[in-house]
Design a protein around this motif. Structure first.
Motif, PDB file in Angstrom:
ATOM      1  N   LEU A  17      73.764 -47.408  -9.625  1.00 12.81           N
ATOM      2  CA  LEU A  17      73.734 -47.414  -8.167  1.00 12.81           C
ATOM      3  C   LEU A  17      73.637 -46.031  -7.549  1.00 12.81           C
ATOM      4  O   LEU A  17      73.558 -45.906  -6.331  1.00 12.81           O
TER       5      LEU A  17
ATOM      6  N   ALA B  47      67.482 -53.413   2.560  1.00 12.52           N
ATOM      7  CA  ALA B  47      68.717 -53.862   1.913  1.00 12.52           C
ATOM      8  C   ALA B  47      69.065 -52.939   0.744  1.00 12.52           C
ATOM      9  O   ALA B  47      70.231 -52.573   0.563  1.00 12.52           O
ATOM     10  N   GLU B  48      68.070 -52.547  -0.047  1.00 10.39           N
ATOM     11  CA  GLU B  48      68.334 -51.623  -1.159  1.00 10.39           C
ATOM     12  C   GLU B  48      68.755 -50.256  -0.646  1.00 10.39           C
ATOM     13  O   GLU B  48      69.623 -49.603  -1.235  1.00 10.39           O
TER      14      GLU B  48
ATOM     15  N   ALA C 198      76.870 -46.946  -1.782  1.00 10.98           N
ATOM     16  CA  ALA C 198      77.324 -46.327  -3.032  1.00 10.98           C
ATOM     17  C   ALA C 198      77.663 -44.858  -2.811  1.00 10.98           C
ATOM     18  O   ALA C 198      78.694 -44.367  -3.289  1.00 10.98           O
TER      19      ALA C 198
ATOM     20  N   MET D  23      72.280 -50.481   0.231  1.00  6.85           N
ATOM     21  CA  MET D  23      73.074 -50.507  -0.997  1.00  6.85           C
ATOM     22  C   MET D  23      73.302 -49.087  -1.525  1.00  6.85           C
ATOM     23  O   MET D  23      74.429 -48.722  -1.869  1.00  6.85           O
ATOM     24  N   TYR D  24      72.249 -48.279  -1.568  1.00  7.60           N
ATOM     25  CA  TYR D  24      72.388 -46.892  -2.035  1.00  7.60           C
ATOM     26  C   TYR D  24      73.265 -46.077  -1.097  1.00  7.60           C
ATOM     27  O   TYR D  24      74.060 -45.249  -1.532  1.00  7.60           O
TER      28      TYR D  24
ATOM     29  N   GLN E 248      73.863 -60.138  -1.382  1.00  4.61           N
ATOM     30  CA  GLN E 248      74.466 -59.858  -2.693  1.00  4.61           C
ATOM     31  C   GLN E 248      74.127 -58.448  -3.154  1.00  4.61           C
ATOM     32  O   GLN E 248      74.970 -57.738  -3.708  1.00  4.61           O
ATOM     33  N   LYS E 249      72.871 -58.050  -2.920  1.00  2.00           N
ATOM     34  CA  LYS E 249      72.435 -56.709  -3.320  1.00  2.00           C
ATOM     35  C   LYS E 249      73.204 -55.643  -2.538  1.00  2.00           C
ATOM     36  O   LYS E 249      73.637 -54.644  -3.104  1.00  2.00           O
ATOM     37  N   ILE E 250      73.397 -55.874  -1.248  1.00  2.00           N
ATOM     38  CA  ILE E 250      74.136 -54.923  -0.413  1.00  2.00           C
ATOM     39  C   ILE E 250      75.588 -54.809  -0.879  1.00  2.00           C
ATOM     40  O   ILE E 250      76.162 -53.724  -0.901  1.00  2.00           O
ATOM     41  N   ASN E 251      76.194 -55.927  -1.282  1.00  2.00           N
ATOM     42  CA  ASN E 251      77.601 -55.934  -1.698  1.00  2.00           C
ATOM     43  C   ASN E 251      77.809 -55.449  -3.128  1.00  2.00           C
ATOM     44  O   ASN E 251      78.961 -55.325  -3.559  1.00  2.00           O
ATOM     45  N   MET E 252      76.740 -55.179  -3.862  1.00  3.07           N
ATOM     46  CA  MET E 252      76.875 -54.798  -5.269  1.00  3.07           C
ATOM     47  C   MET E 252      77.782 -53.587  -5.496  1.00  3.07           C
ATOM     48  O   MET E 252      78.631 -53.618  -6.397  1.00  3.07           O
ATOM     49  N   PRO E 253      77.698 -52.492  -4.707  1.00  8.28           N
ATOM     50  CA  PRO E 253      78.619 -51.369  -4.938  1.00  8.28           C
ATOM     51  C   PRO E 253      80.086 -51.766  -4.780  1.00  8.28           C
ATOM     52  O   PRO E 253      80.946 -51.278  -5.519  1.00  8.28           O
TER      53      PRO E 253
END
Length: 142
Positions: A115, A88-89, A96, A92-93, A58-63
């Motif tokens: 992000l 994972a963070e 983004a 995510m960055y 979920q964190k990876i898909n946030m962007p």
């Protein structure tokens, strides 16, 4: 085991993400929303197999969720260092940043979601004559 991914430099966009000691090199390209991870051991994984917990996915898909592009891009990332939550963070960055390279008009939505700001917190170093970064050895009078 993931199939071999060919990245076309004309279509793919790149972003680097960092968190703690983790570094993720991320490429996004138009696709069906698949996530491929190459770990420091050289092994390639499907995203769900490497990041086993749903919260990390979920964190990876946030962007993608913030910019409403979920399922429109495939992601290929190489990760190294630190643990899986930090990796994972970092991914995510990296996503983004790559999305920003793909379409600069997504900047306000990514910025308002926080992000595009790197989380600079890292482990504090251990000091000499102490147990750890802040904890001291116990003092005994006798």
């Amino acid at each position: 085991m993931a199939e071999i991914v060919k990245i076309d430099p004309k279509v793919a966009k790149y972003g680097t993400g960092r968190r703690k000691e983790a570094v993720a090199r991320v490429w996004i390209f138009p696709g069906s929303g698949k996530l491929y991870i190459k770990s420091s051991s050289g092994k390639e994984w499907e995203g769900k197999d490497y990041f086993e917990r749903d919260i990390l996915i979920q964190k990876i898909n946030m962007p993608f969720v913030v910019t409403e592009t979920l399922g429109k891009f495939d992601v290929y990332a190489t990760v190294k260092g630190s643990g899986k939550p930090a990796q994972a963070e970092a991914v995510m960055y990296g996503i983004a940043k790559a999305l920003l390279q793909y379409n600069p008009e997504l900047r306000p939505s990514l910025k308002s979601a926080g992000l595009l700001t790197r989380d600079a917190r890292v482990k504090e170093r251990k000091k000499y004559a102490q147990m750890g970064a802040r904890a001291k050895y116990r003092w005994s009078k006798r």
